[in-house]
Scaffold this active site. Structure first.
Site, PDB file in Angstrom:
ATOM      1  N   GLU A 118      -5.556   4.299  13.218  1.00 17.50           N
ATOM      2  CA  GLU A 118      -4.805   5.541  13.256  1.00 17.50           C
ATOM      3  C   GLU A 118      -5.570   6.662  12.550  1.00 17.50           C
ATOM      4  OE1 GLU A 118      -0.311   3.703  13.414  1.00 17.50           O
ATOM      5  OE2 GLU A 118      -1.083   4.267  11.469  1.00 17.50           O
ATOM      6  N   CYS A 131      -7.215  13.025   8.405  1.00 16.96           N
ATOM      7  CA  CYS A 131      -7.235  11.791   7.625  1.00 16.96           C
ATOM      8  C   CYS A 131      -7.714  10.694   8.577  1.00 16.96           C
ATOM      9  CB  CYS A 131      -5.821  11.508   7.110  1.00 16.96           C
ATOM     10  SG  CYS A 131      -5.685   9.946   6.212  1.00 16.96           S
ATOM     11  N   CYS A 138      -7.731  -3.750   6.481  1.00 20.35           N
ATOM     12  CA  CYS A 138      -8.381  -3.572   5.183  1.00 20.35           C
ATOM     13  C   CYS A 138      -8.340  -4.902   4.447  1.00 20.35           C
ATOM     14  CB  CYS A 138      -7.644  -2.510   4.359  1.00 20.35           C
ATOM     15  SG  CYS A 138      -8.450  -2.132   2.785  1.00 20.35           S
ATOM     16  N   CYS A 142      -4.085  -4.502  -1.476  1.00 17.06           N
ATOM     17  CA  CYS A 142      -3.198  -3.845  -2.450  1.00 17.06           C
ATOM     18  C   CYS A 142      -1.755  -4.057  -1.969  1.00 17.06           C
ATOM     19  CB  CYS A 142      -3.529  -2.361  -2.557  1.00 17.06           C
ATOM     20  SG  CYS A 142      -5.259  -2.084  -3.022  1.00 17.06           S
ATOM     21  N   CYS A 145       0.477  -1.272  -0.108  1.00 15.15           N
ATOM     22  CA  CYS A 145      -0.103  -0.506   1.006  1.00 15.15           C
ATOM     23  C   CYS A 145       0.106  -1.252   2.315  1.00 15.15           C
ATOM     24  CB  CYS A 145      -1.593  -0.296   0.752  1.00 15.15           C
ATOM     25  SG  CYS A 145      -2.471   0.445   2.147  1.00 15.15           S
ATOM     26  N   CYS A 369       0.412   8.561   3.321  1.00 12.48           N
ATOM     27  CA  CYS A 369      -0.501   7.648   2.627  1.00 12.48           C
ATOM     28  C   CYS A 369       0.051   6.237   2.575  1.00 12.48           C
ATOM     29  CB  CYS A 369      -0.716   8.061   1.185  1.00 12.48           C
ATOM     30  SG  CYS A 369      -0.835   9.788   0.962  1.00 12.48           S
TER      31      CYS A 369
HETATM   32  N1  SAH Z   1      -9.041   2.165   0.559  1.00 20.55           N
HETATM   33  C1  SAH Z   1      -9.048   3.526   0.096  1.00 20.55           C
HETATM   34  C2  SAH Z   1      -8.343   4.472   1.053  1.00 20.55           C
HETATM   35  C3  SAH Z   1      -6.898   4.071   1.205  1.00 20.55           C
HETATM   36  S1  SAH Z   1      -5.588   5.149   1.499  1.00 20.55           S
HETATM   37  C4  SAH Z   1      -8.380   3.593  -1.259  1.00 20.55           C
HETATM   38  O1  SAH Z   1      -7.686   2.650  -1.607  1.00 20.55           O
HETATM   39  O2  SAH Z   1      -8.573   4.570  -1.961  1.00 20.55           O
HETATM   40  C5  SAH Z   1      -5.582   6.470   0.431  1.00 20.55           C
HETATM   41  C6  SAH Z   1      -4.616   6.432  -0.720  1.00 20.55           C
HETATM   42  O3  SAH Z   1      -3.270   6.075  -0.392  1.00 20.55           O
HETATM   43  C7  SAH Z   1      -5.062   5.433  -1.771  1.00 20.55           C
HETATM   44  O4  SAH Z   1      -5.042   6.054  -3.028  1.00 20.55           O
HETATM   45  C8  SAH Z   1      -4.000   4.385  -1.677  1.00 20.55           C
HETATM   46  O5  SAH Z   1      -3.883   3.634  -2.863  1.00 20.55           O
HETATM   47  C9  SAH Z   1      -2.774   5.214  -1.392  1.00 20.55           C
HETATM   48  N2  SAH Z   1      -1.641   4.417  -0.914  1.00 20.55           N
HETATM   49  C10 SAH Z   1      -1.682   3.238  -0.250  1.00 20.55           C
HETATM   50  N3  SAH Z   1      -0.451   2.810   0.008  1.00 20.55           N
HETATM   51  C11 SAH Z   1       0.412   3.739  -0.457  1.00 20.55           C
HETATM   52  C12 SAH Z   1       1.824   3.865  -0.456  1.00 20.55           C
HETATM   53  N4  SAH Z   1       2.591   2.939   0.106  1.00 20.55           N
HETATM   54  N5  SAH Z   1       2.354   4.965  -1.041  1.00 20.55           N
HETATM   55  C13 SAH Z   1       1.578   5.904  -1.586  1.00 20.55           C
HETATM   56  N6  SAH Z   1       0.241   5.856  -1.606  1.00 20.55           N
HETATM   57  C14 SAH Z   1      -0.350   4.774  -1.052  1.00 20.55           C
END
Ligand code: SAH
Length: 377
Positions: A118, A131, A138, A142, A145, A369
């Site tokens: 996406e 974005c 991934c 985490c 996420c 995000c």
């Molecule tokens: N792998 C990279 C890019 C991921 S997405 C990273 O982790 O930085 C970008 C941001 O969105 C990251 O800071 C990630 O931690 C955050 N993120 C992921 N899931 C989220 C959620 N459910 N709510 C808010 N932010 C989130």
């Protein structure tokens, strides 16, 4: 690593060099994968002069044209051969969802092997941000996420990353996005995937974004942000690339005990190591590092954690971006209470740390995000 080894989806040390795409074959080679010299070699193998490569590059990057029949400066008999050698189709739009009166647009793309990714376009009064995804899925796992839940499918190629930006640029140029014709001014690597786990392809994509036309899109590095969980060796490598993009570090906790659970790769490189690499990045590039912190109710939003965060970031070239958690389906976690969020901001400010709370654009279309999951087809 004991904790990691108990968790089958957490990255293991040996997996942190995953630059080779797995899965069925490779995406077709595209001019966005190539340097200018490589494009000229590619047209030479077709028996054509080098300037044809520049012409096709200009159509792709400057005119944003993917329709070879409109390449009128190239003899009609050559267009299809050039297009098939340099601009093969890489992805098809499965679905586009829009919100905010059409100014936020999420694309679901299907890649050649069926992988789904996406991208999201967000138009603001003063800028347009794309974005983009750097991987299908991934591997960082985490738990808060959405993308992390399904694991890693594969790395994207350079051109598959660049094409997401070009596709957004085309929509803007065509006037499909309310607000009139426009340009992409910002790119954030905050879609699916961990960009620094697909390092080579991502750095090549950064080159295509900043290279001047007709070699690339001619964007400013200042408008580009690479977001990472904190793969320390790759952060140090990125600092040395000479492309001063903004680095965003997904910290989410100021103490290792909690960060080990929220960002499992923390058991490999702890907060001190990750912050040291971030300060090194700021020193080399003179760019303010952005610290990403998703505020999760009663998990990481306590006042003492705000104070500890402020203490660890004091006197650094840094900015904190607080993101109200976007709850993912089935998750027990939710966004912080308003008063806790306010108190968290207040304590960071009191500690002298610049801080903003991110808007949650695209929430209604699962485009905010951490919500990019691409589970549907
Ligand atoms: N792998 C990279 C890019 C991921 S997405 C990273 O982790 O930085 C970008 C941001 O969105 C990251 O800071 C990630 O931690 C955050 N993120 C992921 N899931 C989220 C959620 N459910 N709510 C808010 N932010 C989130």
């Amino acid at each position: 690593m004991t904790q990691d080894l108990e968790n089958p989806r957490a990255p293991k040390p040996g997996e942190l060099t995953f630059d080779s795409p797995k899965g069925r074959g490779k995406p077709r080679r595209h001019l966005a994968d190539m340097t200018g010299a490589e494009r000229r070699e590619a047209v030479a193998t077709l028996g054509l002069p080098a300037f044809r490569a520049d012409q096709v590059s200009r159509h792709y990057f400057a005119r944003l044209s993917d329709d070879a029949s409109a390449w009128t400066d190239i003899p009609a008999a050559l267009r299809d051969d050039l297009a098939s050698a340099l601009t093969p189709p890489l992805m098809t739009s499965v679905r586009e969802l829009t919100t905010d009166a059409g100014t936020t647009r999420k694309q679901l793309w299907r890649l050649f092997d069926g992988a789904l990714v996406e991208s999201v376009l967000m138009r603001y009064p003063d800028r347009v941000t794309m974005c983009v995804s750097s991987q299908a899925g991934c591997g960082m796992n985490c738990p808060f996420c959405a993308t992390g839940q399904a694991g890693l499918t594969r790395n994207l190629s350079t051109a598959e990353i660049v094409e997401q930006v070009v596709a957004g640029a085309r929509e803007l140029a065509r006037g499909d996005v309310p607000g009139g014709p426009g340009r992409v001014s910002n790119v954030v690597f905050m879609g699916m995937g961990e960009p620094l786990a697909n390092y080579k392809a991502v750095v090549a994509a950064l080159h295509r974004l900043v290279d001047k036309g007709p070699e690339g899109l001619g964007m400013s590095a200042r408008g580009i942000t690479v977001s990472t969980v904190g793969l320390v060796p790759r952060m140090r490598e990125l600092a040395a690339e000479g492309i001063p993009v903004t680095l965003a570090l997904s910290l989410h906790a100021p103490d290792d005990e909690l960060r080990n659970t929220l960002v499992p790769v923390n058991t490999r490189w702890d907060i001190q190591e990750v912050l040291d690499a971030a300060w090194e990045y700021a020193r080399v590039t003179h760019r303010r590092v952005s610290i990403e912190y998703a505020l999760i109710k009663d998990v990481n939003d306590q006042a003492w954690r705000a104070d500890l965060l402020a203490k660890r970031l004091r006197n650094k070239l840094v900015h904190v971006n607080l993101i109200p958690l976007n709850p993912t389906p089935g998750s027990k976690w939710t966004a912080s209470r308003r008063q806790d969020e306010r108190e968290f901001v207040r304590r960071l400010e009191a500690g002298g740390i610049p801080v903003t709370v991110r808007d949650t654009r695209g929430r209604e279309i699962d485009g905010a995000c951490g919500q990019l999951a691409a589970l549907d087809s």
